[in-house]
Motif scaffolding. Structure first.
Motif, short mmCIF file in Angstrom:
data_model
loop_
_atom_site.label_atom_id
_atom_site.label_comp_id
_atom_site.label_asym_id
_atom_site.label_seq_id
_atom_site.Cartn_x
_atom_site.Cartn_y
_atom_site.Cartn_z
N GLU A 391 -23.46 0.37 13.01
CA GLU A 391 -23.61 -0.10 11.63
C GLU A 391 -23.30 1.03 10.65
OE1 GLU A 391 -27.42 -1.90 11.12
OE2 GLU A 391 -27.01 -3.53 12.54
N TRP A 392 -23.77 2.22 10.97
CA TRP A 392 -23.49 3.38 10.12
C TRP A 392 -22.00 3.67 10.05
CZ3 TRP A 392 -21.27 7.93 12.05
CH2 TRP A 392 -21.16 8.98 11.12
N LEU A 393 -21.35 3.69 11.22
CA LEU A 393 -19.92 4.02 11.24
C LEU A 393 -19.10 2.93 10.54
CD1 LEU A 393 -17.63 5.84 12.07
CD2 LEU A 393 -17.63 4.75 14.33
N THR A 394 -19.46 1.70 10.73
CA THR A 394 -18.75 0.60 10.06
C THR A 394 -18.87 0.73 8.54
OG1 THR A 394 -19.09 -0.92 11.91
CG2 THR A 394 -18.64 -1.91 9.75
N GLU A 395 -20.07 1.03 8.07
CA GLU A 395 -20.29 1.18 6.63
C GLU A 395 -19.48 2.32 6.06
OE1 GLU A 395 -23.96 2.17 3.51
OE2 GLU A 395 -24.38 1.76 5.61
N ARG A 396 -19.49 3.46 6.75
CA ARG A 396 -18.75 4.62 6.24
C ARG A 396 -17.24 4.38 6.30
NH1 ARG A 396 -20.00 6.16 2.84
NH2 ARG A 396 -18.59 7.97 2.95
N ALA A 397 -16.76 3.81 7.40
CA ALA A 397 -15.32 3.57 7.54
C ALA A 397 -14.85 2.56 6.51
CB ALA A 397 -15.01 3.07 8.95
N ALA A 399 -16.18 2.10 3.54
CA ALA A 399 -16.17 2.79 2.24
C ALA A 399 -14.95 3.70 2.11
CB ALA A 399 -17.46 3.59 2.08
N LEU A 400 -14.52 4.27 3.21
CA LEU A 400 -13.36 5.16 3.19
C LEU A 400 -12.05 4.41 3.32
CD1 LEU A 400 -14.83 7.91 5.57
CD2 LEU A 400 -14.30 8.21 3.14
N GLY A 401 -12.14 3.10 3.55
CA GLY A 401 -10.93 2.29 3.68
C GLY A 401 -10.20 2.45 4.99
N VAL A 402 -10.93 2.86 6.04
CA VAL A 402 -10.25 3.13 7.32
C VAL A 402 -10.88 2.34 8.47
CG1 VAL A 402 -9.45 5.41 6.63
CG2 VAL A 402 -11.70 5.18 7.73
N LEU A 403 -11.53 1.23 8.18
CA LEU A 403 -12.18 0.46 9.24
C LEU A 403 -11.15 -0.11 10.22
CD1 LEU A 403 -14.82 -0.65 10.40
CD2 LEU A 403 -14.54 -2.65 8.91
N HIS A 404 -10.00 -0.51 9.72
CA HIS A 404 -9.01 -1.15 10.58
C HIS A 404 -7.77 -0.30 10.83
CE1 HIS A 404 -11.16 -4.97 10.56
NE2 HIS A 404 -11.36 -4.79 9.27
#
Length: 457
Positions: A391-397, A399-404
């Motif tokens: 959940e933490w990594l998903t939230e940060r990614a 916010a940074l625009g790099v989830l996908h």
């Protein structure tokens, strides 16, 4: 009685008026009794005099195509249905592999004789739509109700090596127990080396069905193990004898953990088959490096660098079952980095490390694999309700625009040219340094990047 839509009734009646009896067979009938629905139909036709005549009769209903010349199968795209028509036939083994059969058409063959060539009793059920009669000469409905996977004819079952893997995926998809006689047959077939006769694309198709269509693929993997089939898929056979530290893995061996993780991952599938098979195979192989790396240090079990070492092992394994290089290229980074969500979370990692990670692997996929890894185990005491690291990594990614995907470079070659540089071999190294600086958050906008560039020229 199996309810049929009006279009199917019209099709059946049209064939009947022209002297052809249509019998629904295979998955359409089986799935009615197992509570599933399908738009893929197999219809066996009695009274067909020629394929040309049949094509003429079917043309008004949709797009048709002839395939499997030896089998005489006609495919019809009819509304929402994809229908395979074929005459009743018998098959006799003449050669090597899955396709080594002589086929004989028998348009006047009775249903029981035609159904004898089928693999399992649950697939030998037929339905006559005009008389609304169930045809079940081998007790397939009762086997479905009893949760038993049984072969129709032991003598012909052994002719097709693919049936071993079909047994595995059917047992998992419908949560069936393999009949003891069938289990022995499959053990003997595997012992005789029949799996080596199968082309990799056929193996991959059966694995896809196992991993994409079953709620608990572990059922199929356990059956494959009981059959003695894991050595064919080595080094999966080494996972059972690879122990893990009891505090973090109370479930025991790497094999037990992998099966639990597979079932967990199956519950997260999104229905897009390429995405789902990537994640399922990544979970299957995520600890494939542990047999070669597990050691005891100060009385504790550990598998240092198992993820890194597992990449080459996974690559070799995947190349044995598929030629799909793009698929493989998505799976291997997930094996390599499957432990990173928890690693970065525990380290309170900076955004720059998350940006770097996004250049190596799709973070959204990685979180899914790591979540299956986390929940796919037993727990000492109360089980956690959420995967905090994910959940933490998903939230940060996010916010940074790099989830996908990784961030696009802020500086491009045209920016170097605008500063008076002529295109040259140095462009690549300058742009690589610029992208590294961007990932390190030395600059976060193009304007800041242009100022940074001036200092580098």
């Amino acid at each position: 009685m199996i309810p049929l839509s009006d279009p199917l009734v019209q099709l059946v009646e049209h064939l009947a008026l022209n002297g052809i009896k249509a019998i629904f067979v295979g998955g359409f009938v089986r799935d009615h009794f197992s509570g599933h629905t399908t738009s893929d139909l197999d219809i066996e036709l009695y009274g067909v005099t020629s394929l040309d005549t049949l094509e003429t009769l079917l043309k008004p209903f949709g797009k048709i195509g002839l395939y499997g010349k030896n089998f005489g199968v006609i495919k019809l795209s009819y509304g929402r249905y994809s229908i395979d028509f074929s005459p009743p036939r018998t098959e006799s083994k003449r050669g090597f592999g899955h396709k080594g059969f002589d086929i004989a058409w028998h348009s006047e063959l009775d249903f029981a004789a035609a159904a004898r060539r089928r693999d399992f009793t649950i697939n030998s059920i037929g339905y006559d739509p005009l008389s609304q009669t169930l045809l079940d000469p081998f007790g397939g409905v009762e086997d479905l109700k009893a949760g038993i996977l049984r072969c129709v004819d032991p003598e012909t079952f052994i002719d097709d090596p693919l049936r071993v893997l079909r047994a595995v995926q059917f047992a998992a998809r419908f949560e069936l127990t393999c009949d003891e006689h069938l289990l022995v047959l499959c053990r003997d077939m595997i012992g005789a080396g029949v799996l080596k006769e199968l082309p990799k694309e056929r193996i991959f198709e059966e694995l896809k069905k196992l991993f994409l269509q079953s709620t608990r693929p572990s059922i199929g993997m356990k059956l494959l193990h009981e059959m003695g089939g894991l050595p064919f898929f080595t080094p999966l056979d080494k996972l059972e004898t690879t122990p893990q530290e009891a505090d973090s893995h109370p479930e025991g061996s790497v094999w037990n953990h992998t099966l639990m993780a597979l079932d967990t991952m199956a519950s997260q599938r999104n229905g897009k088959w390429r995405d789902d098979i990537v994640l399922m195979l990544a979970v299957l192989l995520h600890d494939i490096g542990k047999p070669d790396t597990t050691v005891t240090v100060n009385g504790l079990l550990n598998a240092p660098k198992h993820a890194e070492i597992g990449v080459d092992i996974a690559n070799d394994w995947l190349n044995r079952i598929t030629e799909d290089k793009i698929l493989i290229s998505r799976i291997l980074p997930l094996v390599r980095y499957h432990g990173w969500p928890r690693k970065l979370y525990r380290a309170h990692a900076a955004d720059s490390e998350i940006l770097y990670l996004s250049t190596q692997v799709c973070i959204n996929d990685l979180v899914s694999v790591a979540k299956a890894d986390f929940f796919g185990r037993a727990f000492n005491g109360e089980s956690p309700t959420c995967f905090e690291a994910g959940e933490w990594l998903t939230e940060r990614a996010l916010a940074l625009g790099v989830l996908h995907e990784a961030p696009s470079p802020l500086l491009m070659g045209r920016d170097l040219i605008a500063h008076g540089l002529a295109p040259s071999k140095t462009f690549k190294s300058i742009l690589e340094r610029a992208y590294t600086a961007q990932l390190n958050q030395t600059f976060t906008t193009r304007e800041e990047g242009l100022k940074w560039l001036v200092t580098q020229l």
